[in-house]
Motif scaffolding. Structure first.
Motif, PDB file in Angstrom:
ATOM      1  N   LEU A  44       0.823  -1.205   0.000  1.00  0.00           N
ATOM      2  CA  LEU A  44       0.000   0.000   0.000  1.00  0.00           C
ATOM      3  C   LEU A  44       0.861   1.260   0.000  1.00  0.00           C
ATOM      4  N   LEU A  45       1.902   1.278   0.825  1.00  0.00           N
ATOM      5  CA  LEU A  45       2.781   2.443   0.880  1.00  0.00           C
ATOM      6  C   LEU A  45       3.505   2.666  -0.444  1.00  0.00           C
ATOM      7  N   SER A  46       3.919   1.590  -1.098  1.00  0.00           N
ATOM      8  CA  SER A  46       4.625   1.730  -2.379  1.00  0.00           C
ATOM      9  C   SER A  46       3.699   2.247  -3.473  1.00  0.00           C
ATOM     10  N   ASN A  47       2.390   2.111  -3.259  1.00  0.00           N
ATOM     11  CA  ASN A  47       1.404   2.625  -4.209  1.00  0.00           C
ATOM     12  C   ASN A  47       0.870   3.988  -3.783  1.00  0.00           C
ATOM     13  N   GLY A  48       1.514   4.606  -2.777  1.00  0.00           N
ATOM     14  CA  GLY A  48       1.125   5.940  -2.345  1.00  0.00           C
ATOM     15  C   GLY A  48      -0.135   5.998  -1.502  1.00  0.00           C
ATOM     16  N   LYS A  49      -0.486   4.915  -0.854  1.00  0.00           N
ATOM     17  CA  LYS A  49      -1.679   4.873  -0.008  1.00  0.00           C
ATOM     18  C   LYS A  49      -1.312   5.127   1.449  1.00  0.00           C
ATOM     19  N   GLN A  50      -2.236   5.688   2.198  1.00  0.00           N
ATOM     20  CA  GLN A  50      -2.044   5.833   3.634  1.00  0.00           C
ATOM     21  C   GLN A  50      -2.448   4.515   4.280  1.00  0.00           C
ATOM     22  N   VAL A  51      -1.719   4.124   5.324  1.00  0.00           N
ATOM     23  CA  VAL A  51      -1.925   2.809   5.932  1.00  0.00           C
ATOM     24  C   VAL A  51      -2.161   2.939   7.428  1.00  0.00           C
ATOM     25  N   GLN A  52      -3.141   2.196   7.910  1.00  0.00           N
ATOM     26  CA  GLN A  52      -3.375   2.086   9.345  1.00  0.00           C
ATOM     27  C   GLN A  52      -3.963   0.704   9.591  1.00  0.00           C
ATOM     28  N   PHE A  53      -3.357  -0.052  10.525  1.00  0.00           N
ATOM     29  CA  PHE A  53      -3.859  -1.376  10.867  1.00  0.00           C
ATOM     30  C   PHE A  53      -4.531  -1.326  12.224  1.00  0.00           C
ATOM     31  N   LEU A  54      -5.693  -1.904  12.316  1.00  0.00           N
ATOM     32  CA  LEU A  54      -6.400  -2.015  13.580  1.00  0.00           C
ATOM     33  C   LEU A  54      -6.503  -3.487  13.932  1.00  0.00           C
ATOM     34  N   VAL A  55      -5.997  -3.849  15.100  1.00  0.00           N
ATOM     35  CA  VAL A  55      -5.990  -5.239  15.536  1.00  0.00           C
ATOM     36  C   VAL A  55      -6.916  -5.365  16.744  1.00  0.00           C
ATOM     37  N   PRO A  56      -7.895  -6.281  16.683  1.00  0.00           N
ATOM     38  CA  PRO A  56      -8.815  -6.452  17.807  1.00  0.00           C
ATOM     39  C   PRO A  56      -8.079  -6.793  19.101  1.00  0.00           C
ATOM     40  N   GLN A  57      -8.557  -6.277  20.219  1.00  0.00           N
ATOM     41  CA  GLN A  57      -7.945  -6.522  21.520  1.00  0.00           C
ATOM     42  C   GLN A  57      -7.882  -8.016  21.832  1.00  0.00           C
ATOM     43  N   ALA A  58      -8.887  -8.768  21.433  1.00  0.00           N
ATOM     44  CA  ALA A  58      -8.909 -10.202  21.702  1.00  0.00           C
ATOM     45  C   ALA A  58      -7.701 -10.889  21.052  1.00  0.00           C
ATOM     46  N   PHE A  59      -7.263 -10.426  19.909  1.00  0.00           N
ATOM     47  CA  PHE A  59      -6.101 -11.006  19.232  1.00  0.00           C
ATOM     48  C   PHE A  59      -4.860 -10.838  20.089  1.00  0.00           C
ATOM     49  N   HIS A  60      -4.678  -9.648  20.653  1.00  0.00           N
ATOM     50  CA  HIS A  60      -3.513  -9.400  21.512  1.00  0.00           C
ATOM     51  C   HIS A  60      -3.520 -10.306  22.723  1.00  0.00           C
ATOM     52  N   GLU A  61      -4.686 -10.498  23.319  1.00  0.00           N
ATOM     53  CA  GLU A  61      -4.793 -11.316  24.531  1.00  0.00           C
ATOM     54  C   GLU A  61      -4.507 -12.778  24.239  1.00  0.00           C
ATOM     55  N   GLU A  62      -4.948 -13.285  23.055  1.00  0.00           N
ATOM     56  CA  GLU A  62      -4.732 -14.676  22.694  1.00  0.00           C
ATOM     57  C   GLU A  62      -3.284 -14.957  22.312  1.00  0.00           C
ATOM     58  N   ASN A  63      -2.556 -13.937  21.866  1.00  0.00           N
ATOM     59  CA  ASN A  63      -1.202 -14.143  21.332  1.00  0.00           C
ATOM     60  C   ASN A  63      -0.113 -13.533  22.192  1.00  0.00           C
ATOM     61  N   LYS A  64      -0.338 -13.461  23.481  1.00  0.00           N
ATOM     62  CA  LYS A  64       0.713 -12.972  24.383  1.00  0.00           C
ATOM     63  C   LYS A  64       1.734 -14.055  24.600  1.00  0.00           C
ATOM     64  N   ASP A  65       2.960 -13.759  24.297  1.00  0.00           N
ATOM     65  CA  ASP A  65       4.105 -14.671  24.530  1.00  0.00           C
ATOM     66  C   ASP A  65       5.382 -13.945  24.324  1.00  0.00           C
TER      67      ASP A  65
END
Length: 65
Positions: A44-65
């Protein structure tokens, strides 16, 4: 016409074939979700697009390590 980038996500290690068929990138499973995010963000950045990723809180809680 706009080009739609294609990313291959597979368990088969056939990167050369995937790229030769037009894939923008080729990821072999298993890989970290952050690797996929990085590939998408870079494209996306190489194509001149603005980028923002939103990750659900549940994902963070499941993948703590």
């Amino acid at each position: 016409m706009n080009e739609i980038p294609v990313f291959v996500s597979t368990a088969l290690d056939e990167r050369e074939k995937g790229i030769s068929l037009g894939a923008k990138d080729y990821l072999v499973k298993p890989y970290k979700p952050s690797q996929l995010s990085k590939v998408i963000m870079h494209t996306l950045l190489s194509n001149g697009k603005q980028v923002q990723f939103l990750v659900p809180q549940a994902f963070h809680e499941e993948n703590k390590d």
